[in-house]
Motif scaffolding. Sequence first.
Motif, PDB file in Angstrom:
ATOM      1  N   UNK A 184       0.834  -1.201   0.000  1.00 11.53           N
ATOM      2  CA  UNK A 184       0.000   0.000   0.000  1.00 11.53           C
ATOM      3  C   UNK A 184       0.869   1.251   0.000  1.00 11.53           C
ATOM      4  N   UNK A 185       1.993   1.222   0.709  1.00  9.25           N
ATOM      5  CA  UNK A 185       2.924   2.359   0.645  1.00  9.25           C
ATOM      6  C   UNK A 185       3.385   2.574  -0.782  1.00  9.25           C
ATOM      7  N   UNK A 186       3.673   1.493  -1.465  1.00 10.41           N
ATOM      8  CA  UNK A 186       4.114   1.603  -2.858  1.00 10.41           C
ATOM      9  C   UNK A 186       2.988   2.117  -3.753  1.00 10.41           C
ATOM     10  N   UNK A 190       4.302   5.189  -5.354  1.00 10.86           N
ATOM     11  CA  UNK A 190       5.034   4.725  -6.524  1.00 10.86           C
ATOM     12  C   UNK A 190       6.464   4.317  -6.187  1.00 10.86           C
ATOM     13  N   UNK A 191       6.784   4.241  -4.897  1.00 10.39           N
ATOM     14  CA  UNK A 191       8.133   3.871  -4.460  1.00 10.39           C
ATOM     15  C   UNK A 191       8.072   2.754  -3.436  1.00 10.39           C
ATOM     16  N   UNK A 192       9.142   1.957  -3.393  1.00  9.26           N
ATOM     17  CA  UNK A 192       9.285   0.988  -2.314  1.00  9.26           C
ATOM     18  C   UNK A 192       9.448   1.744  -1.001  1.00  9.26           C
ATOM     19  N   UNK A 193       9.017   1.099   0.094  1.00  3.52           N
ATOM     20  CA  UNK A 193       9.081   1.760   1.391  1.00  3.52           C
ATOM     21  C   UNK A 193      10.468   2.269   1.744  1.00  3.52           C
ATOM     22  N   UNK A 194      11.502   1.500   1.407  1.00  2.00           N
ATOM     23  CA  UNK A 194      12.869   1.888   1.754  1.00  2.00           C
ATOM     24  C   UNK A 194      13.341   3.117   0.994  1.00  2.00           C
ATOM     25  N   UNK A 195      12.643   3.456  -0.094  1.00  2.00           N
ATOM     26  CA  UNK A 195      13.050   4.603  -0.916  1.00  2.00           C
ATOM     27  C   UNK A 195      12.224   5.857  -0.646  1.00  2.00           C
ATOM     28  N   UNK A 196      11.201   5.742   0.187  1.00  2.00           N
ATOM     29  CA  UNK A 196      10.342   6.897   0.465  1.00  2.00           C
ATOM     30  C   UNK A 196      11.049   7.819   1.454  1.00  2.00           C
ATOM     31  N   UNK A 202       3.247  10.552   3.562  1.00  2.00           N
ATOM     32  CA  UNK A 202       2.661   9.219   3.635  1.00  2.00           C
ATOM     33  C   UNK A 202       2.979   8.543   4.967  1.00  2.00           C
ATOM     34  N   UNK A 203       4.088   8.937   5.590  1.00  3.72           N
ATOM     35  CA  UNK A 203       4.457   8.301   6.853  1.00  3.72           C
ATOM     36  C   UNK A 203       3.520   8.703   7.994  1.00  3.72           C
ATOM     37  N   UNK A 204       2.993   9.913   7.920  1.00  2.00           N
ATOM     38  CA  UNK A 204       2.032  10.337   8.936  1.00  2.00           C
ATOM     39  C   UNK A 204       0.773   9.480   8.857  1.00  2.00           C
TER      40      UNK A 204
END
Length: 284
Positions: A184-186, A190-196, A202-204
């Motif tokens: 869902x983060x992706x 449009x990015x993998x979680x490690x790249x956000x 989105x983290x909030x």
Amino acid sequence: MYYGALEAGGTKMVCAIGDADKNIIDRISIPTGTPDQSLPAMIDYFKKYDISALGIGTFGPADINPNSPTYGSIMRSPKKDWEGFSLYKAFTDALGCLVVVDTDVNAAAWGEYLYGALKGLNSGMYLTVGTGIGGGIISDGRLIHGMEHPETGHILIPRRTGDDIPCTCRFHQSCVEGLASGPMLERRTGMKGKDIPADSPVWDLEAFYIAEALVNYTMCYSVERIVLGGGVMDNKFLFPMIRNYYTELLSGYIDMPQVKDTDTYIVPAGLEGNQGIIGAMNLF
């Protein structure tokens, strides 16, 4: 005397050998292909040590009721090649030793309870937040089971106003896995979680949804501590955000010292990613 442990994951199968005291002395990792591809290498590995017992923590859903005729089998699963496959039968037939099967998150919770962040407590919960979301719960010093494994990743939680991106869960439109897992983060970015980036809004939203789930777990299971693991939780900046939302959403309803100190109530995993294989080694 040697013991075996298997952490059966969606991408890899971690196999380990323990000595007479269940200290891990060797391990290997095998890619999760089809049963025909993965099973022979795992069996060969365990046969080399002539193990006396094997503990398995597996991806699910899985039948973990020892009294069921399909005990140790993978149930309805996105990994179609494994659906209906009996880990219990395959390893019992091949190794001729005691085999105990539970879920991967239950094994991880058990590892944390015996040696990690839940050690010394009477109750607790381990929740993994990654490709999926799932958790194991310990109450009165024992893992909770029921009809099957409690599906903590699929509790329904309210959506935040304005969040109308379709949920990634194919069964629900507002479960915590579908709203807060890695996929869902992706989908959101449009990015993998490690790249956000850490400053992405989105983290909030991620912290809010995880906190909603944790409040529900506290209400239902009354655990003394919640441990968060999995790839998403490698972003340690999420912890204070989750704790703040947790306190806000709990609204003082539970007046216990544990939940008032969220720094010690909502904590990272304590075994450096080894909680699953350590827990599996201690399932029997």
